[in-house]
Design an enzyme around this catalytic site. Structure first.
Site, PDB file in Angstrom:
ATOM      1  N   PRO A  13       1.245  -1.488   0.197  1.00  0.00           N
ATOM      2  CA  PRO A  13       0.108  -0.106  -0.224  1.00  0.00           C
ATOM      3  C   PRO A  13       0.548   1.360  -0.232  1.00  0.00           C
ATOM      4  O   PRO A  13       1.809   1.720   0.762  1.00  0.00           O
ATOM      5  CB  PRO A  13      -0.815  -0.475   1.306  1.00  0.00           C
ATOM      6  CG  PRO A  13      -0.115  -1.319   2.314  1.00  0.00           C
ATOM      7  CD  PRO A  13       0.484  -2.430   1.298  1.00  0.00           C
ATOM      8  N   ASN A  14       0.169   2.099  -0.344  1.00  0.00           N
ATOM      9  CA  ASN A  14       0.606   3.773  -0.777  1.00  0.00           C
ATOM     10  C   ASN A  14       2.360   3.777  -1.752  1.00  0.00           C
ATOM     11  O   ASN A  14       2.723   4.505  -1.905  1.00  0.00           O
ATOM     12  CB  ASN A  14       0.787   4.151   0.702  1.00  0.00           C
ATOM     13  CG  ASN A  14      -0.394   4.106   1.057  1.00  0.00           C
ATOM     14  OD1 ASN A  14      -1.161   5.182   0.815  1.00  0.00           O
ATOM     15  ND2 ASN A  14      -0.542   3.630   2.028  1.00  0.00           N
ATOM     16  N   ARG A  21       4.959  11.159  -3.006  1.00  0.00           N
ATOM     17  CA  ARG A  21       4.479  11.220  -0.779  1.00  0.00           C
ATOM     18  C   ARG A  21       5.992  10.882  -0.289  1.00  0.00           C
ATOM     19  O   ARG A  21       6.586  10.250  -0.107  1.00  0.00           O
ATOM     20  CB  ARG A  21       3.646   9.165  -0.528  1.00  0.00           C
ATOM     21  CG  ARG A  21       3.502   9.622   0.375  1.00  0.00           C
ATOM     22  CD  ARG A  21       3.600   7.563   0.999  1.00  0.00           C
ATOM     23  NE  ARG A  21       3.067   7.726   2.226  1.00  0.00           N
ATOM     24  CZ  ARG A  21       3.743   5.885   2.586  1.00  0.00           C
ATOM     25  NH1 ARG A  21       3.910   4.958   2.177  1.00  0.00           N
ATOM     26  NH2 ARG A  21       3.226   5.903   3.967  1.00  0.00           N
ATOM     27  N   TYR A  26      11.125   9.253   1.338  1.00  0.00           N
ATOM     28  CA  TYR A  26      11.068   7.596   0.578  1.00  0.00           C
ATOM     29  C   TYR A  26      12.154   8.027  -0.790  1.00  0.00           C
ATOM     30  O   TYR A  26      11.713   7.194  -1.625  1.00  0.00           O
ATOM     31  CB  TYR A  26       9.325   6.867   0.567  1.00  0.00           C
ATOM     32  CG  TYR A  26       8.169   6.471   2.129  1.00  0.00           C
ATOM     33  CD1 TYR A  26       9.280   5.259   2.162  1.00  0.00           C
ATOM     34  CD2 TYR A  26       7.670   7.821   2.095  1.00  0.00           C
ATOM     35  CE1 TYR A  26       8.114   5.250   3.373  1.00  0.00           C
ATOM     36  CE2 TYR A  26       7.460   6.865   3.430  1.00  0.00           C
ATOM     37  CZ  TYR A  26       7.655   5.925   4.393  1.00  0.00           C
ATOM     38  OH  TYR A  26       6.318   5.653   4.629  1.00  0.00           O
ATOM     39  N   ASN A  77       8.132  -5.618  -0.823  1.00  0.00           N
ATOM     40  CA  ASN A  77       7.882  -4.396   0.080  1.00  0.00           C
ATOM     41  C   ASN A  77       6.549  -4.305   0.425  1.00  0.00           C
ATOM     42  O   ASN A  77       6.064  -3.562  -0.056  1.00  0.00           O
ATOM     43  CB  ASN A  77       8.788  -2.765  -1.074  1.00  0.00           C
ATOM     44  CG  ASN A  77       8.206  -1.879  -0.120  1.00  0.00           C
ATOM     45  OD1 ASN A  77       7.833  -1.871   1.797  1.00  0.00           O
ATOM     46  ND2 ASN A  77       8.744  -0.844   0.049  1.00  0.00           N
ATOM     47  N   ALA A  80       3.229  -0.961   4.987  1.00  0.00           N
ATOM     48  CA  ALA A  80       2.496  -1.106   6.164  1.00  0.00           C
ATOM     49  C   ALA A  80       1.739  -1.958   6.792  1.00  0.00           C
ATOM     50  O   ALA A  80       2.130  -2.250   7.744  1.00  0.00           O
ATOM     51  CB  ALA A  80       1.189   0.095   6.194  1.00  0.00           C
ATOM     52  N   GLU A 101      13.479  -9.050   2.090  1.00  0.00           N
ATOM     53  CA  GLU A 101      12.107  -7.784   2.093  1.00  0.00           C
ATOM     54  C   GLU A 101      12.473  -6.788   2.603  1.00  0.00           C
ATOM     55  O   GLU A 101      13.763  -6.757   2.794  1.00  0.00           O
ATOM     56  CB  GLU A 101      11.660  -8.288   3.754  1.00  0.00           C
ATOM     57  CG  GLU A 101      11.160  -6.860   4.438  1.00  0.00           C
ATOM     58  CD  GLU A 101      10.553  -6.801   5.886  1.00  0.00           C
ATOM     59  OE1 GLU A 101      10.265  -5.801   6.650  1.00  0.00           O
ATOM     60  OE2 GLU A 101      11.310  -8.118   6.875  1.00  0.00           O
ATOM     61  N   HIS A 103      12.812  -2.590   1.907  1.00  0.00           N
ATOM     62  CA  HIS A 103      11.969  -0.955   2.224  1.00  0.00           C
ATOM     63  C   HIS A 103      13.260  -0.025   1.590  1.00  0.00           C
ATOM     64  O   HIS A 103      14.296   0.079   2.397  1.00  0.00           O
ATOM     65  CB  HIS A 103      11.789  -1.093   3.703  1.00  0.00           C
ATOM     66  CG  HIS A 103      10.546  -1.666   4.311  1.00  0.00           C
ATOM     67  ND1 HIS A 103       9.531  -1.566   4.315  1.00  0.00           N
ATOM     68  CD2 HIS A 103      11.423  -2.870   4.566  1.00  0.00           C
ATOM     69  CE1 HIS A 103       9.494  -2.714   4.479  1.00  0.00           C
ATOM     70  NE2 HIS A 103      10.169  -3.183   5.616  1.00  0.00           N
ATOM     71  N   ARG A 110      12.492   4.392  12.592  1.00  0.00           N
ATOM     72  CA  ARG A 110      11.810   5.363  12.119  1.00  0.00           C
ATOM     73  C   ARG A 110      10.300   4.741  13.867  1.00  0.00           C
ATOM     74  O   ARG A 110      11.123   4.620  14.591  1.00  0.00           O
ATOM     75  CB  ARG A 110      11.258   5.122  11.413  1.00  0.00           C
ATOM     76  CG  ARG A 110      11.301   5.548  10.181  1.00  0.00           C
ATOM     77  CD  ARG A 110      10.996   5.268   8.831  1.00  0.00           C
ATOM     78  NE  ARG A 110       9.746   6.461   8.502  1.00  0.00           N
ATOM     79  CZ  ARG A 110       9.190   5.674   7.544  1.00  0.00           C
ATOM     80  NH1 ARG A 110       8.814   4.889   6.871  1.00  0.00           N
ATOM     81  NH2 ARG A 110       7.599   6.554   7.483  1.00  0.00           N
TER      82      ARG A 110
END
Length: 152
Positions: A13-14, A21, A26, A77, A80, A101, A103, A110
């Site tokens: 998502p996103n 964004r 990012y 990725n 969330a 995985e 990111h 964070r």
């Protein structure tokens, strides 16, 4: 090459909003930019990529299950969903294909709620914090694992 199957690059998502964004977190690369870079790097390694994005958890699970028979490895990725999805965790455990995985940011640096990765607990490895380069490093790891015939 032991396997001509593609490396699946799955995005949660996103991530369709990359480039606009929160660029301070990012970066400014768009998802299309990252797709192009992944395809080029995979090509240098004698591989192809199948690149997808969805905001829907179940669609990511479906793609992971599809990867069981059709992918040499997966770069994921999960956005969330990384921190919340038992379904994605279970799908990774079920497919027997190496999953990396990845990111753009470093979730450990964070907010506290990002410090736990359900995806990472099921993945072969995690690459995070290098911006768009995280994807390229993950492609290299996925190609290496696929060439070695490793499983998740």
């Amino acid at each position: 090459m032991p396997d001509a199957k593609p490396i699946y690059v799955l995005n949660g998502p996103n991530l369709n909003l990359l480039g606009t964004r929160e660029p301070e977190i990012y970066g400014r690369a768009t998802l299309a930019d990252i797709e192009k870079a992944c395809a080029a790097r995979a090509g240098q390694l004698g591989r192809t990529v199948l690149f997808r994005q969805s905001n829907i958890e179940g669609e990511l699970v479906d793609w992971l299950q599809e990867a069981r028979d059709k992918a040499a490895a997966v770069v994921l990725n999960a956005g969330a969903y990384t921190h919340t999805s038992v379904a994605i965790h279970d799908a990774i455990k079920a497919i027997g294909v190496p999953v990396i995985e990845t990111h753009l940011s470093n979730p450990s640096a964070r907010e506290e709620f990002r410090h736990v990765s359900l995806v990472g607990k099921a993945a072969k490895g995690v690459i995070a914090g290098f911006g768009a380069t995280s994807y390229l490093l993950a492609i290299e790891a996925a190609a290496l694992l696929a060439n070695e015939g490793q499983s998740a």
